[in-house]
Design a protein around this motif. Structure first.
Motif, PDB file in Angstrom:
ATOM      1  N   GLY A 492       0.806  -1.203   0.000  1.00 47.56           N
ATOM      2  CA  GLY A 492       0.000   0.000   0.000  1.00 47.56           C
ATOM      3  C   GLY A 492       0.844   1.259   0.000  1.00 47.56           C
ATOM      4  N   LYS A 493       0.362   2.290  -0.718  1.00 49.96           N
ATOM      5  CA  LYS A 493       1.062   3.573  -0.786  1.00 49.96           C
ATOM      6  C   LYS A 493       0.055   4.677  -0.499  1.00 49.96           C
ATOM      7  N   LEU A 494       0.247   5.369   0.590  1.00 48.62           N
ATOM      8  CA  LEU A 494      -0.660   6.426   1.021  1.00 48.62           C
ATOM      9  C   LEU A 494       0.094   7.748   1.036  1.00 48.62           C
ATOM     10  N   ARG A 495      -0.369   8.683   0.248  1.00 55.83           N
ATOM     11  CA  ARG A 495       0.266  10.002   0.205  1.00 55.83           C
ATOM     12  C   ARG A 495      -0.430  10.915   1.207  1.00 55.83           C
ATOM     13  N   VAL A 496       0.322  11.422   2.158  1.00 58.34           N
ATOM     14  CA  VAL A 496      -0.187  12.332   3.186  1.00 58.34           C
ATOM     15  C   VAL A 496       0.456  13.688   2.943  1.00 58.34           C
ATOM     16  N   GLU A 497      -0.370  14.695   2.645  1.00 59.87           N
ATOM     17  CA  GLU A 497       0.219  15.992   2.303  1.00 59.87           C
ATOM     18  C   GLU A 497      -0.676  17.129   2.780  1.00 59.87           C
ATOM     19  N   GLY A 498      -0.033  18.275   2.937  1.00 61.23           N
ATOM     20  CA  GLY A 498      -0.735  19.452   3.400  1.00 61.23           C
ATOM     21  C   GLY A 498       0.140  20.228   4.364  1.00 61.23           C
ATOM     22  N   PRO A 499      -0.267  21.425   4.732  1.00 62.64           N
ATOM     23  CA  PRO A 499       0.580  22.261   5.598  1.00 62.64           C
ATOM     24  C   PRO A 499       0.824  21.674   6.983  1.00 62.64           C
ATOM     25  N   GLU A 500      -0.086  20.786   7.437  1.00 64.86           N
ATOM     26  CA  GLU A 500       0.105  20.172   8.750  1.00 64.86           C
ATOM     27  C   GLU A 500       0.352  18.669   8.656  1.00 64.86           C
ATOM     28  N   ALA A 501       0.820  18.208   7.503  1.00 64.95           N
ATOM     29  CA  ALA A 501       1.089  16.774   7.336  1.00 64.95           C
ATOM     30  C   ALA A 501       2.165  16.302   8.314  1.00 64.95           C
ATOM     31  N   GLU A 502       3.223  17.105   8.491  1.00 68.22           N
ATOM     32  CA  GLU A 502       4.281  16.702   9.420  1.00 68.22           C
ATOM     33  C   GLU A 502       3.758  16.613  10.847  1.00 68.22           C
ATOM     34  N   ARG A 503       3.024  17.617  11.254  1.00 60.80           N
ATOM     35  CA  ARG A 503       2.492  17.633  12.618  1.00 60.80           C
ATOM     36  C   ARG A 503       1.560  16.448  12.850  1.00 60.80           C
ATOM     37  N   PHE A 504       0.726  16.164  11.860  1.00 61.81           N
ATOM     38  CA  PHE A 504      -0.212  15.035  11.968  1.00 61.81           C
ATOM     39  C   PHE A 504       0.532  13.707  12.091  1.00 61.81           C
ATOM     40  N   LEU A 505       1.468  13.447  11.191  1.00 66.72           N
ATOM     41  CA  LEU A 505       2.190  12.173  11.229  1.00 66.72           C
ATOM     42  C   LEU A 505       3.063  12.062  12.467  1.00 66.72           C
ATOM     43  N   ASP A 506       3.556  13.171  12.961  1.00 66.39           N
ATOM     44  CA  ASP A 506       4.360  13.121  14.184  1.00 66.39           C
ATOM     45  C   ASP A 506       3.511  12.682  15.363  1.00 66.39           C
ATOM     46  N   ARG A 507       2.224  13.004  15.330  1.00 66.54           N
ATOM     47  CA  ARG A 507       1.301  12.569  16.382  1.00 66.54           C
ATOM     48  C   ARG A 507       0.988  11.083  16.265  1.00 66.54           C
ATOM     49  N   VAL A 508       0.855  10.577  15.039  1.00 63.15           N
ATOM     50  CA  VAL A 508       0.431   9.198  14.805  1.00 63.15           C
ATOM     51  C   VAL A 508       1.601   8.220  14.868  1.00 63.15           C
ATOM     52  N   CYS A 509       2.760   8.633  14.431  1.00 63.07           N
ATOM     53  CA  CYS A 509       3.919   7.729  14.331  1.00 63.07           C
ATOM     54  C   CYS A 509       4.774   7.762  15.592  1.00 63.07           C
ATOM     55  N   GLY A 510       5.392   6.624  15.906  1.00 61.52           N
ATOM     56  CA  GLY A 510       6.316   6.579  17.027  1.00 61.52           C
ATOM     57  C   GLY A 510       7.623   7.291  16.745  1.00 61.52           C
ATOM     58  N   ALA A 511       8.039   7.297  15.474  1.00 63.31           N
ATOM     59  CA  ALA A 511       9.293   7.949  15.104  1.00 63.31           C
ATOM     60  C   ALA A 511       9.083   9.451  14.931  1.00 63.31           C
ATOM     61  N   ASP A 512      10.177  10.186  14.938  1.00 64.58           N
ATOM     62  CA  ASP A 512      10.155  11.630  14.699  1.00 64.58           C
ATOM     63  C   ASP A 512      10.186  11.857  13.193  1.00 64.58           C
ATOM     64  N   VAL A 513       9.097  12.370  12.642  1.00 65.57           N
ATOM     65  CA  VAL A 513       9.020  12.537  11.190  1.00 65.57           C
ATOM     66  C   VAL A 513       9.537  13.891  10.727  1.00 65.57           C
ATOM     67  N   ALA A 514      10.009  14.723  11.637  1.00 72.35           N
ATOM     68  CA  ALA A 514      10.585  16.017  11.257  1.00 72.35           C
ATOM     69  C   ALA A 514      12.012  15.796  10.758  1.00 72.35           C
ATOM     70  N   VAL A 515      12.112  15.241   9.558  1.00 73.68           N
ATOM     71  CA  VAL A 515      13.394  14.863   8.963  1.00 73.68           C
ATOM     72  C   VAL A 515      13.544  15.576   7.621  1.00 73.68           C
ATOM     73  N   PRO A 516      14.751  15.603   7.072  1.00 72.12           N
ATOM     74  CA  PRO A 516      14.942  16.263   5.779  1.00 72.12           C
ATOM     75  C   PRO A 516      14.190  15.559   4.655  1.00 72.12           C
ATOM     76  N   VAL A 517      13.927  16.303   3.595  1.00 70.26           N
ATOM     77  CA  VAL A 517      13.304  15.735   2.404  1.00 70.26           C
ATOM     78  C   VAL A 517      14.191  14.602   1.869  1.00 70.26           C
ATOM     79  N   GLY A 518      13.570  13.485   1.520  1.00 70.20           N
ATOM     80  CA  GLY A 518      14.309  12.334   1.022  1.00 70.20           C
ATOM     81  C   GLY A 518      14.655  11.315   2.086  1.00 70.20           C
ATOM     82  N   ARG A 519      14.361  11.586   3.332  1.00 74.18           N
ATOM     83  CA  ARG A 519      14.669  10.632   4.409  1.00 74.18           C
ATOM     84  C   ARG A 519      13.532   9.634   4.548  1.00 74.18           C
TER      85      ARG A 519
END
Length: 813
Positions: A492-519
């Motif tokens: 499965g491939k789910l594209r999550v995008e928008g101005p608060e995509a990082e904040r949203f995924l940081d809440r849902v994921c255990g890892a820190d998603v505030a990483v550089p582009v391409g990580r």
């Protein structure tokens, strides 16, 4: 008739045993304003004519837990409600007529012991002592479960209904649902009518579809997918047999038959290999039976008269044909519908509704009460159902097979034969032309292994080494020493995008998603208990866009989890699975192959592990992700579907001088076991704490806020109660699959969550949780371990680290 209220907390549609069970359990939890609608009379669909076999052992630990709960509940209902349920613990015997079936029973017996279910392996003579009427010709052995039982299905359901009423539920018979009002993702009310023309509307906070074989149609009214199909189910009841006393339930699956003694008669039921789908359902269907089809049932009856000679002498009192609902995978549907936020499902019970209903009603009620699953219910979670499966032709074709699979040999790797070829990756034709043998997951055709020239492209099933064992060994050797490609497009491939995509995924994921582009991040979605709801990778595509990659089977469930936690975040979620093909290029020769087809830099410095970037490949533009699920150097190549075949042809042509080998999903599974990589749904589930699963490295403990954070920190303080361990058999011959018992210093302490053959290591491998309260890693490893393989204890080496390349130098090199 009593008036229908204008509002309810919950409306349950369907008055069979599962609807009655749910009403009973919700009321027992203290729910009020519980309303149940039944279109005709209680039990009048399928429940009234069910066989009433109530077994304990199911295919997984949690399904067994639910079946055992049902037994205990049914045994207590009479005292509580005053209605007799007819429940008796008569025990059950299952016999084997083939060596393969006997091994299956032996493996089931071992599994039962690990689940704490009382079971006894018995010889043909011991079978004869317990069931003297049986013709034992060809019988090789069997198993006896002394606590299995039988009961009166209709009375059990009526007792549950009475218990629900006593606690405040209101049940309306002769009240048919004619419409469902929905606003956005929520149902707000139900339209109903009664004979004579009385109509009305009831507003509700929640709706539960317990409509049995009407479940698909009720689901469509509510805007949700409930794929199931009614099939004809046959049994006969003999004339009274003088002197026939109480007998255990008897199953002879090799002859598709089960036998039940009741009131001095014998019932013979069948799960024939090719069933008869039935429908559409007449609008006035109530306590009805379907036309007899003696020609269809005759082969089963002939075998039964030989196996049970007294049947040939007693005569037939009743020939019954009634409808039951079946799902595409033989597991029932339970849980919160992905398409809505307050529509729940409990339907499609595949002829195990009586033994399942008590536990299913309890589990669903608790889920509704808490807002999250009480334990792992992924086997039956409605979120596994694929949208395309509501297709009626698909359901008829698949259901005709799945009914028969109930009594077929449950071989490992067994593939469905019907309703195939629905979802194909862009590489399907190229792989098929080169010998691919396909399996199916979530409708996707996936190359599982590759046949040699002249080799039949088919599975020949066994509990021992199957016909593709050497093929997978060859693919595995090529992975470890050269280079392979395999198709991962179904993931499965789910594209999550928008101005608060990082904040949203940081809440849902255990890892820190505030990483550089391409990580690329490996991470989990956690629940509030620290259990694992999803196991994914997240790639940062841009400042405002991420790609979440999920297992094929859980794509919908993972998307649903994201949508339910999106809240007010300014982000969108889009399923882009079908838009890209994905080829994994893996092995020590992967870098050389990539450099042969692309001018881009694939060096360790220029393209480090855990990064993704756009590349030129042949004449195309693609995206390469440097990740590995098989423990070798490699890249996953993502390419738009229109350029996918070109990319395959370019890689294939360039790889001819490099020993490029095509590989399949079976190889991938064997390789990930050597590397100790977890498999979601087996090794890690919503019940398994992320730290006890050994995945603490994927959790950013210092993040201030993410779902499950408190549970993770609490576990850090209190310590691990169990640990996921890896095992390698010291004997190279036995094979492991899953659920084999783990013995520590001679005592059963758990079971394997998954197993596969490690072709590079030369032995079968397994994973499983072992109790570890207060013990160090050294304490755990100081013990001696064995794995029970079909009753034989096999010594095993235990480890907390991967047996292959524990430092991960190869895939990072």
């Amino acid at each position: 008739m009593k008036p229908v209220p204008e509002t309810a907390r919950v409306v349950i549609i369907g008055g069979g045993i599962i609807g009655c069970s749910l009403a009973y359990h919700l009321c027992r939890l203290g729910w009020r304003e519980v309303v149940l609608f039944e279109r005709r009379r209680l039990t009048s669909g399928t429940t009234w004519h069910a066989a009433g076999l109530i077994a304990q052992l199911r295919a997984t630990d949690n399904m067994t837990r639910l079946a055992r709960y049902s037994q205990e509940l049914y045994g207590e209902l009479e005292a509580e409600t005053g209605l007799a349920t007819g429940f008796r613990r008569v025990g059950s015997i299952t016999v084997a007529l083939t060596a393969e079936r006997l091994e299956e029973l032996q493996r089931q017996a071992a599994m039962a012991r690990s689940f704490g279910v009382e079971i006894e392996e018995i010889t043909p003579d011991e079978i004869g002592a317990r069931y003297p009427h049986l013709n034992r010709d060809g019988v090789r052995g069997g198993v006896f479960l002394p606590r299995d039982g039988q009961g009166d299905p209709g009375n059990i359901a009526l007792a549950l209904a009475k218990g629900a009423r006593q606690r405040g539920a209101v049940i309306f018979e002769q009240t048919e649902v004619t419409g469902i009002t929905r606003k956005g993702r929520r149902v707000s009310g139900i339209d109903w009518q009664r004979p004579g023309g009385e109509r009305g509307h009831i507003a509700c906070e929640a709706l539960v579809n317990c409509a049995g074989m009407w479940g698909r149609d009720v689901g469509r009214m509510a805007g949700v997918n409930v794929p199931l199909q009614a099939c004809e189910h046959f049994y006969i009841v003999s004339e009274p047999i003088p002197g026939l006393g109480a007998l255990p339930v008897l199953r002879v699956p090799d002859e598709c038959a089960y036998y039940k003694e009741d009131a001095g008669k014998i019932m013979l039921g069948a799960f024939e290999p090719h069933a008869k789908p039935w429908g559409p359902i007449p609008p006035d269907f109530e306590f009805d039976q379907l036309p007899e089809d003696f020609d269809h049932f005759e082969p089963i009856l002939e075998m039964a008269v030989n196996r049970m000679p007294m049947l040939g002498e007693a005569g037939i009192h009743t020939f019954f044909n009634g409808p039951e609902s079946f799902t595409p995978d033989n597991a029932y549907h339970l849980g919160l519908a992905p398409e809505a936020d307050n529509v729940w499902i409990a339907a499609g019970f595949n002829s195990v509704g009586i033994q399942s209903a008590g536990g299913a009603g309890m589990a669903l009620a608790q889920w509704m009460e808490d807002g999250e699953k009480p334990f792992d219910l992924s086997d039956v979670d409605i979120a596994r159902a694929q949208p395309f499966q509501r297709n009626r032709r698909y359901l008829r074709e698949r259901a005709s097979e799945t009914l028969g699979l109930l009594y077929a040999d449950h071989f490992p790797f067994r593939q469905k034969q019907s309703a195939r070829g629905i979802r194909r990756s862009p590489f399907h034709a190229e792989l098929s032309a080169r010998g691919a043998v396909f399996g199916e997951v979530a409708g996707w055709e996936r190359a599982n292994w590759f046949a040699r020239d002249g080799q039949a492209r088919e599975y020949r099933y066994s509990w021992r080494r199957q016909n593709f064992f050497d093929n997978v060994a060859r693919e595995h050797a090529a992975l470890r020493s050269g280079v392979v490609i395999y198709d991962m497009s179904s993931f499965g491939k789910l594209r999550v995008e928008g101005p608060e995509a990082e904040r949203f995924l940081d809440r849902v994921c255990g890892a820190d998603v505030a990483v550089p582009v391409g990580r690329i991040l490996y991470t989990q979605f956690l629940n509030h208990r620290g259990g694992i709801e999803a196991d994914v990778t997240v790639t940062r595509m841009s400042e405002s866009a991420f790609l979440v990659v999920t297992p094929a089977a859980t794509r919908l469930a993972d998307e649903t989890w994201l949508r339910r936690h999106l809240g007010e975040h300014r982000a969108t979620i889009t399923d882009v699975t079908a838009g890209e093909g994905v080829l994994a290029v893996m092995g020590p020769g992967a870098r050389e192959l990539m450099q042969a087809v692309s001018p881009d830099d694939f060096s360790n410095v220029g393209f480090p592990f855990g990064t993704a970037r756009e590349i030129e490949l042949g004449l195309a533009i693609a995206r390469a992700h440097r990740m590995s699920y098989v423990g070798e150097l490699g890249w996953e190549i993502y390419v738009s579907a229109d350029m996918a075949v070109h990319v395959f042809e370019t890689l294939w042509e360039a790889g001819q001088g490099l020993g490029l080998t095509l590989a399949g999903m079976h190889m991938m599974d064997c390789a990930r076991m050597e590397k100790g990589f977890r498999h979601f749904g087996h090794d890690i589930t919503c019940e398994d704490h992320v730290l006890e699963a050994g995945l603490g490295f994927a959790v950013a403990m210092d993040k201030p806020d993410f779902i499950g954070r408190d549970a993770v920190l609490r576990k850090c303080e209190t310590g691990l109660e169990r640990r996921l361990m890896l095992f390698r058999l010291e004997d190279s011959e036995p094979l492991l699959y899953h659920h084999e018992p783990i013995l520590r210093d001679g005592d059963i302490v758990g079971y394997l969550t998954s197993g596969a053959y490690g072709h590079h290591l030369g032995a079968a491998l397994g994973m499983g949780y072992v109790p570890a309260g207060g013990e160090s890693a050294a304490d755990l490893l100081a013990s001696s371990y064995e794995i029970d393989v079909a009753g034989r204890r096999v010594a095993a080496m235990a480890s907390l680290r991967p047996f292959y390349d524990p430092a991960s130098r190869r895939m990072r090199g």
